[in-house]
Design an enzyme around this catalytic site. Sequence first.
Site, PDB file in Angstrom:
ATOM      1  N   THR A 144     -95.107  -6.867 -92.014  1.00 49.96           N
ATOM      2  CA  THR A 144     -94.997  -8.103 -91.731  1.00 49.96           C
ATOM      3  C   THR A 144     -96.279  -8.938 -92.020  1.00 49.96           C
ATOM      4  O   THR A 144     -97.462  -8.439 -91.962  1.00 49.96           O
ATOM      5  CB  THR A 144     -94.745  -7.986 -90.195  1.00 49.96           C
ATOM      6  N   SER A 179     -99.075  -7.831 -81.318  1.00 48.89           N
ATOM      7  CA  SER A 179     -98.346  -7.181 -80.369  1.00 48.89           C
ATOM      8  C   SER A 179     -98.404  -5.702 -80.724  1.00 48.89           C
ATOM      9  O   SER A 179     -98.892  -5.421 -81.672  1.00 48.89           O
ATOM     10  CB  SER A 179     -97.155  -7.679 -80.277  1.00 48.89           C
ATOM     11  N   LYS A 185     -96.707  -1.854 -87.462  1.00 43.98           N
ATOM     12  CA  LYS A 185     -96.813  -2.193 -88.827  1.00 43.98           C
ATOM     13  C   LYS A 185     -97.911  -1.711 -89.549  1.00 43.98           C
ATOM     14  O   LYS A 185     -98.138  -1.329 -90.746  1.00 43.98           O
ATOM     15  CB  LYS A 185     -96.333  -3.469 -89.200  1.00 43.98           C
TER      16      LYS A 185
HETATM   17  P1  NAD Z   1     -82.624  -5.435 -87.020  1.00 43.61           P
HETATM   18  O1  NAD Z   1     -83.148  -4.669 -85.809  1.00 43.61           O
HETATM   19  O2  NAD Z   1     -81.799  -6.586 -87.176  1.00 43.61           O
HETATM   20  O3  NAD Z   1     -82.499  -4.121 -87.927  1.00 43.61           O
HETATM   21  C1  NAD Z   1     -83.101  -2.819 -88.119  1.00 43.61           C
HETATM   22  C2  NAD Z   1     -82.000  -1.987 -88.192  1.00 43.61           C
HETATM   23  O4  NAD Z   1     -82.883  -0.462 -88.154  1.00 43.61           O
HETATM   24  C3  NAD Z   1     -80.813  -1.813 -87.063  1.00 43.61           C
HETATM   25  O5  NAD Z   1     -79.868  -1.776 -87.345  1.00 43.61           O
HETATM   26  C4  NAD Z   1     -81.595  -0.433 -86.236  1.00 43.61           C
HETATM   27  O6  NAD Z   1     -80.221  -0.106 -85.556  1.00 43.61           O
HETATM   28  C5  NAD Z   1     -82.049   0.300 -87.364  1.00 43.61           C
HETATM   29  N1  NAD Z   1     -83.116   1.328 -86.523  1.00 43.61           N
HETATM   30  C6  NAD Z   1     -84.139   1.108 -86.082  1.00 43.61           C
HETATM   31  N2  NAD Z   1     -84.752   2.263 -85.765  1.00 43.61           N
HETATM   32  C7  NAD Z   1     -84.073   3.273 -86.508  1.00 43.61           C
HETATM   33  C8  NAD Z   1     -84.435   4.573 -86.758  1.00 43.61           C
HETATM   34  N3  NAD Z   1     -85.438   5.307 -85.988  1.00 43.61           N
HETATM   35  N4  NAD Z   1     -83.625   5.291 -87.420  1.00 43.61           N
HETATM   36  C9  NAD Z   1     -82.535   4.755 -87.925  1.00 43.61           C
HETATM   37  N5  NAD Z   1     -82.288   3.424 -87.878  1.00 43.61           N
HETATM   38  C10 NAD Z   1     -83.033   2.700 -87.097  1.00 43.61           C
HETATM   39  O7  NAD Z   1     -84.096  -6.061 -87.662  1.00 43.61           O
HETATM   40  P2  NAD Z   1     -84.327  -7.032 -89.051  1.00 43.61           P
HETATM   41  O8  NAD Z   1     -84.511  -8.170 -88.653  1.00 43.61           O
HETATM   42  O9  NAD Z   1     -83.282  -6.595 -89.905  1.00 43.61           O
HETATM   43  O10 NAD Z   1     -85.695  -6.427 -89.646  1.00 43.61           O
HETATM   44  C11 NAD Z   1     -85.603  -5.335 -90.588  1.00 43.61           C
HETATM   45  C12 NAD Z   1     -87.058  -5.096 -91.015  1.00 43.61           C
HETATM   46  O11 NAD Z   1     -87.744  -6.060 -91.576  1.00 43.61           O
HETATM   47  C13 NAD Z   1     -87.913  -4.467 -89.622  1.00 43.61           C
HETATM   48  O12 NAD Z   1     -88.822  -3.458 -90.329  1.00 43.61           O
HETATM   49  C14 NAD Z   1     -88.971  -5.628 -89.369  1.00 43.61           C
HETATM   50  O13 NAD Z   1     -89.894  -5.269 -88.987  1.00 43.61           O
HETATM   51  C15 NAD Z   1     -89.058  -6.451 -90.642  1.00 43.61           C
HETATM   52  N6  NAD Z   1     -89.247  -7.715 -90.607  1.00 43.61           N
HETATM   53  C16 NAD Z   1     -88.325  -8.564 -89.866  1.00 43.61           C
HETATM   54  C17 NAD Z   1     -88.405  -9.995 -89.721  1.00 43.61           C
HETATM   55  C18 NAD Z   1     -87.413 -10.841 -89.169  1.00 43.61           C
HETATM   56  O14 NAD Z   1     -87.736 -12.082 -89.129  1.00 43.61           O
HETATM   57  N7  NAD Z   1     -86.289 -10.485 -88.710  1.00 43.61           N
HETATM   58  C19 NAD Z   1     -89.670 -10.499 -90.421  1.00 43.61           C
HETATM   59  C20 NAD Z   1     -90.558  -9.778 -90.956  1.00 43.61           C
HETATM   60  C21 NAD Z   1     -90.235  -8.481 -91.221  1.00 43.61           C
HETATM   61  N1  USQ Z   2     -92.285 -18.998 -80.914  1.00 41.00           N
HETATM   62  C1  USQ Z   2     -91.967 -20.086 -79.977  1.00 41.00           C
HETATM   63  N2  USQ Z   2     -90.872 -20.483 -79.354  1.00 41.00           N
HETATM   64  C2  USQ Z   2     -89.850 -19.487 -79.694  1.00 41.00           C
HETATM   65  C3  USQ Z   2     -89.935 -18.170 -80.140  1.00 41.00           C
HETATM   66  C4  USQ Z   2     -91.330 -18.126 -80.706  1.00 41.00           C
HETATM   67  O1  USQ Z   2     -93.036 -21.233 -80.143  1.00 41.00           O
HETATM   68  O2  USQ Z   2     -88.739 -19.917 -78.644  1.00 41.00           O
HETATM   69  C5  USQ Z   2     -93.426 -19.002 -81.328  1.00 41.00           C
HETATM   70  C6  USQ Z   2     -94.258 -17.447 -80.881  1.00 41.00           C
HETATM   71  O3  USQ Z   2     -94.837 -17.728 -79.935  1.00 41.00           O
HETATM   72  C7  USQ Z   2     -95.077 -17.292 -82.173  1.00 41.00           C
HETATM   73  C8  USQ Z   2     -94.054 -17.673 -83.288  1.00 41.00           C
HETATM   74  O4  USQ Z   2     -93.211 -18.596 -82.776  1.00 41.00           O
HETATM   75  O5  USQ Z   2     -96.183 -17.936 -82.272  1.00 41.00           O
HETATM   76  C9  USQ Z   2     -93.370 -16.527 -84.182  1.00 41.00           C
HETATM   77  O6  USQ Z   2     -92.635 -15.873 -83.169  1.00 41.00           O
HETATM   78  P1  USQ Z   2     -91.292 -15.102 -83.456  1.00 41.00           P
HETATM   79  O7  USQ Z   2     -90.391 -14.632 -82.397  1.00 41.00           O
HETATM   80  O8  USQ Z   2     -90.377 -16.280 -84.512  1.00 41.00           O
HETATM   81  O9  USQ Z   2     -91.808 -14.152 -84.790  1.00 41.00           O
HETATM   82  P2  USQ Z   2     -92.722 -12.661 -84.354  1.00 41.00           P
HETATM   83  O10 USQ Z   2     -92.836 -12.552 -82.744  1.00 41.00           O
HETATM   84  O11 USQ Z   2     -93.905 -12.968 -85.102  1.00 41.00           O
HETATM   85  O12 USQ Z   2     -91.549 -11.724 -84.777  1.00 41.00           O
HETATM   86  C10 USQ Z   2     -90.645 -12.069 -86.051  1.00 41.00           C
HETATM   87  C11 USQ Z   2     -89.946 -10.838 -86.158  1.00 41.00           C
HETATM   88  C12 USQ Z   2     -90.728  -9.442 -86.732  1.00 41.00           C
HETATM   89  C13 USQ Z   2     -91.553 -10.004 -87.892  1.00 41.00           C
HETATM   90  C14 USQ Z   2     -92.326 -11.226 -87.574  1.00 41.00           C
HETATM   91  C15 USQ Z   2     -92.907 -11.781 -88.948  1.00 41.00           C
HETATM   92  O13 USQ Z   2     -89.285 -10.339 -85.066  1.00 41.00           O
HETATM   93  O14 USQ Z   2     -89.857  -8.392 -87.099  1.00 41.00           O
HETATM   94  O15 USQ Z   2     -92.365  -8.978 -88.251  1.00 41.00           O
HETATM   95  O16 USQ Z   2     -91.424 -12.327 -87.116  1.00 41.00           O
HETATM   96  S1  USQ Z   2     -94.564 -12.518 -88.768  1.00 41.00           S
HETATM   97  O17 USQ Z   2     -94.249 -13.501 -87.752  1.00 41.00           O
HETATM   98  O18 USQ Z   2     -94.966 -13.095 -89.978  1.00 41.00           O
HETATM   99  O19 USQ Z   2     -95.640 -11.383 -88.336  1.00 41.00           O
END
Ligand code: NAD
Ligand code: USQ
Length: 382
Positions: A144, A179, A185
């Site tokens: 991330t 967090s 990560k």
């Molecule tokens: P998500 O929660 O929708 O999907 C994650 C999936 O992994 C789920 O289906 C869950 O059931 C499965 N899972 C979790 N732990 C597991 C385990 N121990 N064994 C097997 N399956 C497991 O999350 P997402 O939004 O699709 O995110 C996917 C990845 O991308 C994560 O690693 C997240 O940190 C990363 N990421 C997401 C975002 C975002 O904005 N969604 C941004 C940056 C990074």
């Molecule tokens: N935020 C608001 N209002 C909201 C929700 C969020 O102001 O209603 C702010 C948060 O305080 C933060 C920023 O928006 O400053 C991003 O928050 P977020 O909830 O959109 O994202 P974050 O908690 O950082 O996590 C999400 C995904 C995580 C991924 C990450 C990428 O859940 O899996 O790793 O985005 S990053 O932000 O680049 O670390």
Amino acid sequence: MRIIVAGGDGFCGWPTALYLSRKGHDVAIIDNLARRKWDIELRSNSLTPIASLQERVEAWKRLTGKTIRTFIGDLTHYDFLCEVMRQVQPDAFVHFAEQRSAPYSMIDREHAVFTQVNNIVGTLNVAYAIRELAPDCHLIKLGTMGEYGQPNIDIEEGYIEIEHNGRKDVLPYPKQPGSFYHLSKVHDSHNLMFISKIWGLRVTDLNQGVVYGLHTDETLMDPVLINRLDYDAVFGTALNRFIIQAAIGHELTVYGKGGQTRGFLNITDTVRCIEISAEHPADRGEFRVFNQFTEEFSVLDLAEKVKRVAEQEGYMVNIANIENPRIEKESHYYNAKNTKLQELGLEPNLLTDDVIRGIFRSVLEHKDRVILDNVMPTVKWG
Ligand code: NAD
Ligand code: USQ
């Protein structure tokens, strides 16, 4: 290629599995379905009505003739993981399968411990299983952008050249995660950097920004293939939350001043970035880091964009600067590099008003499913 998509039932993993399958790869999904259970725990839901994983892959087979194998199990169960590795013999292992919500990891001690055990042990098991059963397999691990925090200097892609007391070295970029989730990560990255060096594994760490949108060409092929979309204060992310709030007439929840700036990308670019990484594997022993986002915005910028588009669509929107439940910088310098994926062929889909409008209209179709109690944040950092 034979590709395992771990976390293939989730928001990023499901569209990635479909995309890679459509491109002709032999895709197998691993998922323990934990994300669906966390919805039950939190009395929440996906805005979109999602089919079961079995219904999803059956529909995919019916529509395209392509089989996606599914393995329901947990990465923290090593015997299960090894059995999947033996059966699939993957060329690439795409690892999305973690607990990915920062607020979830900050609920209490149990959730912090769970997040770190789930994520760190799962990743360590994947690395051991690759070493033992498929040592040439390329691990594509989702990290991330939040690993870096918000330093007062430019953010590089994984490494930085430092001169100290007259000597120079290229070192891992400093990490200041915000967090227990983001910390998990960082711990993964350290483990994988070490492991790639001592065992000669191929590892790409994708430091992904916040993902927005929900549809890809493949998830649009049939309603059964629809992707999940989170809007609640625990799993919902900034831009998607604002669009859904605008659709239901809720004020847009900008936390604090709203100067928090992050990297963002469209889900259609997430799937392409995975393909690009798979097509250009890291070398044996290489721990490669790509910053996976396409544009930077402050959360206030995003709220203003959503307000403008929603009002063009006839919906009145208020932006509220509510008390920030997190401890984080609310105005800061932010300039992160993101050239490596573009050098390998990524053509970004940028956030135009039409893109916001498209997501907004999709959201309107399902807005009656929103559980209002879940919109305002309740988990605090302090
Ligand atoms: P998500 O929660 O929708 O999907 C994650 C999936 O992994 C789920 O289906 C869950 O059931 C499965 N899972 C979790 N732990 C597991 C385990 N121990 N064994 C097997 N399956 C497991 O999350 P997402 O939004 O699709 O995110 C996917 C990845 O991308 C994560 O690693 C997240 O940190 C990363 N990421 C997401 C975002 C975002 O904005 N969604 C941004 C940056 C990074
Ligand atoms: N935020 C608001 N209002 C909201 C929700 C969020 O102001 O209603 C702010 C948060 O305080 C933060 C920023 O928006 O400053 C991003 O928050 P977020 O909830 O959109 O994202 P974050 O908690 O950082 O996590 C999400 C995904 C995580 C991924 C990450 C990428 O859940 O899996 O790793 O985005 S990053 O932000 O680049 O670390």
